[in-house]
Write an enzyme that holds these catalytic residues in place. Structure first.
Site, PDB file in Angstrom:
ATOM      1  CE  LYS A  22      -1.797   1.416   4.044  1.00 25.12           C
ATOM      2  NZ  LYS A  22      -1.394   2.792   4.402  1.00 25.12           N
ATOM      3  CG  ASN A  23       2.285   2.569   3.499  1.00 21.54           C
ATOM      4  OD1 ASN A  23       1.123   2.873   3.194  1.00 21.54           O
ATOM      5  ND2 ASN A  23       2.654   2.329   4.740  1.00 21.54           N
ATOM      6  CB  CYS A 116      -5.355  10.350  11.368  1.00 23.47           C
ATOM      7  SG  CYS A 116      -3.711   9.749  11.650  1.00 23.47           S
ATOM      8  NE  ARG A 121       0.488  10.579  10.168  1.00 26.26           N
ATOM      9  CZ  ARG A 121      -0.139   9.571   9.550  1.00 26.26           C
ATOM     10  NH1 ARG A 121      -1.272   9.145  10.003  1.00 26.26           N
ATOM     11  NH2 ARG A 121       0.368   9.038   8.451  1.00 26.26           N
ATOM     12  CG  ASP A 306       3.023   1.401   9.707  1.00 28.76           C
ATOM     13  OD1 ASP A 306       3.286   1.619   8.520  1.00 28.76           O
ATOM     14  OD2 ASP A 306       2.670   2.300  10.502  1.00 28.76           O
ATOM     15  NE  ARG A 398      -7.502   4.428   5.637  1.00 29.11           N
ATOM     16  CZ  ARG A 398      -7.013   5.554   6.154  1.00 29.11           C
ATOM     17  NH1 ARG A 398      -7.464   6.002   7.311  1.00 29.11           N
ATOM     18  NH2 ARG A 398      -6.072   6.221   5.534  1.00 29.11           N
TER      19      ARG A 398
END
Ligand code: EPZ
Length: 419
Positions: A22-23, A116, A121, A306, A398
Site C-alpha cells: 500500500k505504502n 488522524c 501528522r 506499523d 484500508r
C-alpha cells in the site's frame, strides 16, 4: 458500518500470498502525474486507500483503468492542480500529490490533511523542503497553496526522516532546475521503490535507502510513461506472521522480500519463535507462549511503528513483562484500552506501554480506531478462547485486502457482518 464476528482458538495453518505494498502504491500513483503519459502499475493491492488515491487522480483529470491488481494511469489529460477537502479528509496520503503537481504545473492547492487517530501528522517538513526549492507557500482557511515559476534544486536537511516529506520532495525535485539533495532522508523500502519508478520514467534519482538522496532535475521532455511492479507489503506480511505466532500455528507467507522484514524477524526470534526464510517466502512456526521482549519503534531499518499494535497483542500473551515504546507517533496506543477489555494487562506511561503477559485472553465487544489498531484486535480475537465482535472494520479494509478470506483459508472463523 461493518463488523467482524471472530471465534478464536484455532491455530492458523497453511500458505498465504501477500499483496503489493500500500505504502509503495500510493506515492507511485502520485508520481504518475509527473510524466503526462500512460503508466501501468502491476501488483497493486485492492484497498480502500488505493481507491481514494484513484479518486484523487481522476479528480485531477487522469484516466484510470483498474482490475486484477493492475492499474493503468493516463495522466496526459491532467488539467487541475487542486485537491478537494472531501478527498484529502478521506485519506491523509492524498498529500503525496503535492510535490508532483508543483513540479509539473508550478501550482497546487490542497486542503490541509488534518490529524488522524495516531497523531497530529503535521506537514512542516514537506513545506520546508518545497520552500527551499523556491516555492511560495501559504496556508489559509485550512488550505495549503504552493506556487513556483520554476523549482530550483536545493540542499535540504530533514529534521527527522519523514517518509512522506522525503517522497514529496523527491517528486518535486524531478523537474526542478539543478540537483536536489535530501539529507536525513527516510530509508524505507517504499522510498527505494519510488526511486526505481521515477528512474523508469526518465528521472535521475539515486541514494534511496541511504541517509542522502540526490535528484538531478530533468525537463518534461525527458520523462515518459513507465511500467512497474510494486514491492510486496512488508507490514501485511508481518501481520500474518504475528497471526501465526499468536495462534501457535504454522504459516508460510509468500511473495515477500525477507530483508524488508528483518527488524520484525529479529524480534520474533528474540521472543523464541521459529522463523525460516527463503528467497521470497517466510515460514513461522508458533509453539506455546512467546517470551516477553522489549520493543522501541524507530524509522527503517528500526522496528516499524506499523507493526507495534500487532506485536502488543502478541506480547499480551507472552511469558513475562515487555516494554513497548512508540517513538514515531504521539498517539498510537488506542488499541491498549480494547486489548484490556479482552483481559490484557497493560499500563501506559507516557510513550511506553508495560505489558505483563497473561496466560489467556477472552473475547469481547471491541472497536477498531485505526488501521493497525484494528489489525491488532484481529490478532487478539484469533487467540481469544471465545467470540469477539470487532466494530469499524472499514479501518482494516484500508490496508488489508479481504483479510477474513485469507485467514479463514488458514482455519480462522471470521464472519463479516454488514449493517
Ligand atoms: C508513512 O506515513 C506511512 N504511510 C505510515 O503508515 C507509517 O506509519 C509512517 O510513514 C512511518 O513509517 C504511508 O506511507 C502512506 P512520517 P507518513 O512523515 O509519511 C512526523 C500505515 O499504517 N512528521 O514518516 O505520514 C509525524 O507527525 C501508515 O500504513 C512531522 O513532524 O509518516 C510522525 O510523528 C500509518 N512533520 C513522524 O514524523 C512532517 O512534515 C513520522 O511521520 C512530517 C512528519
Amino acid at each position: 458500518m461493518q463488523r467482524f464476528m471472530i471465534c478464536g482458538g484455532n491455530r492458523l495453518k497453511g500458505i498465504i500470498r501477500v499483496s503489493g505494498s500500500k505504502n509503495s502504491t500510493l506515492p507511485i500513483l502520485a508520481a504518475t502525474i509527473l510524466n503526462a503519459g500512460k503508466n501501468i502499475i502491476h501488483g497493486t493491492p485492492g484497498l480502500r486507500d488505493v481507491s481514494v488515491m484513484k479518486d484523487v487522480l481522476i479528480s485531477l483529470g487522469a484516466r484510470i483503468i483498474w482490475g486484477n491488481q493492475i492499474i493503468e494511469v493516463d495522466t496526459s489529460q491532467v488539467y487541475s492542480s487542486e485537491i478537494s477537502e472531501y478527498l484529502t479528509r478521506r485519506m491523509r496520503a492524498s498529500n503525496l500529490v503535492l510535490g508532483a503537481l508543483l513540479g509539473r504545473f508550478g501550482r497546487v492547492k490542497i486542503s490541509y490533511p488534518g490529524g488522524c487517530q495516531i497523531g497530529s501528522r503535521p506537514m512542516n517538513l514537506h513545506l520546508k523542503g518545497l520552500r527551499a526549492m523556491g516555492a511560495d507557500i501559504y496556508e489559509k482557511f485550512g488550505y495549503i497553496t504552493a506556487e513556483a515559476k520554476k523549482l530550483v534544486g536545493a540542499d535540504i536537511h530533514l529534521d527527522l526522516p519523514s517518509v512522506g516529506a522525503t517522497e514529496n520532495i523527491m517528486m518535486a525535485a524531478v523537474l526542478a532546475e539543478g540537483v536536489t539533495s535530501i539529507r536525513n532522508a527516510a530509508k524505507e523500502p517504499e522510498i527505494v521503490d519510488l526511486q526505481n519508478f521515477l528512474n523508469k520514467m526518465g528521472a535521475g534519482v539515486k541514494g534511496a535507502g541511504t541517509d542522502t538522496i540526490k535528484i538531478e532535475g530533468v525537463t518534461p521532455g525527458d520523462l515518459g510513461p513507465a511500467v512497474h511492479t510494486v514491492i510486496p507489503d512488508r507490514i501485511e506480511a508481518g501481520t500474518h506472521l504475528v497471526a501465526a505466532a499468536i495462534t501457535g500455528g504454522e504459516v508460510t507467507v509468500k511473495n515477500v522480500i525477507p530483508e524488508h522484514l528483518e527488524p520484525l524477524l529479529a524480534k520474533l526470534r528474540e521472543a523464541n519463535v521459529d522463523v525460516f526464510t527463503g528467497d521470497d517466502w517466510i515460514r513461522l512456526t508458533g509453539a506455546g507462549r512467546v517470551r516477553a521482549v522489549d520493543i522501541k519503534t524507530m524509522p527503517y531499518p528500526g522496528f516499524p511503528s506499523d507493526m507495534q499494535p500487532q506485536m502488543m497483542a502478541l506480547l499480551s500473551l507472552a511469558e513475562g513483562t515487555s516494554v513497548v515504546t512508540e517513538t514515531i507517533f504521539e498517539n498510537r496506543f488506542k488499541h491498549v484500552g480494547e486489548l484490556r477489555r479482552m483481559g490484557a494487562d497493560i499500563k501506559v506511561e507516557g510513550q511506553s506501554a508495560i505489558i505483563t503477559g497473561v496466560p489467556k485472553i477472552s473475547g469481547a465487544y471491541v472497536e477498531a480506531s485505526d488501521l493497525r489498531a484494528g489489525a491488532a484486535l484481529v490478532m487478539a480475537a484469533l487467540a481469544a478462547e471465545d467470540g469477539t465482535v470487532l466494530e469499524n472494520i472499514e479501518h482494516i479494509d484500508r490496508g488489508y485486502e479481504q483479510l477474513e478470506t485469507k485467514y479463514n483459508a488458514l482455519g480462522a472463523r471470521i464472519i463479516r457482518v454488514h449493517d
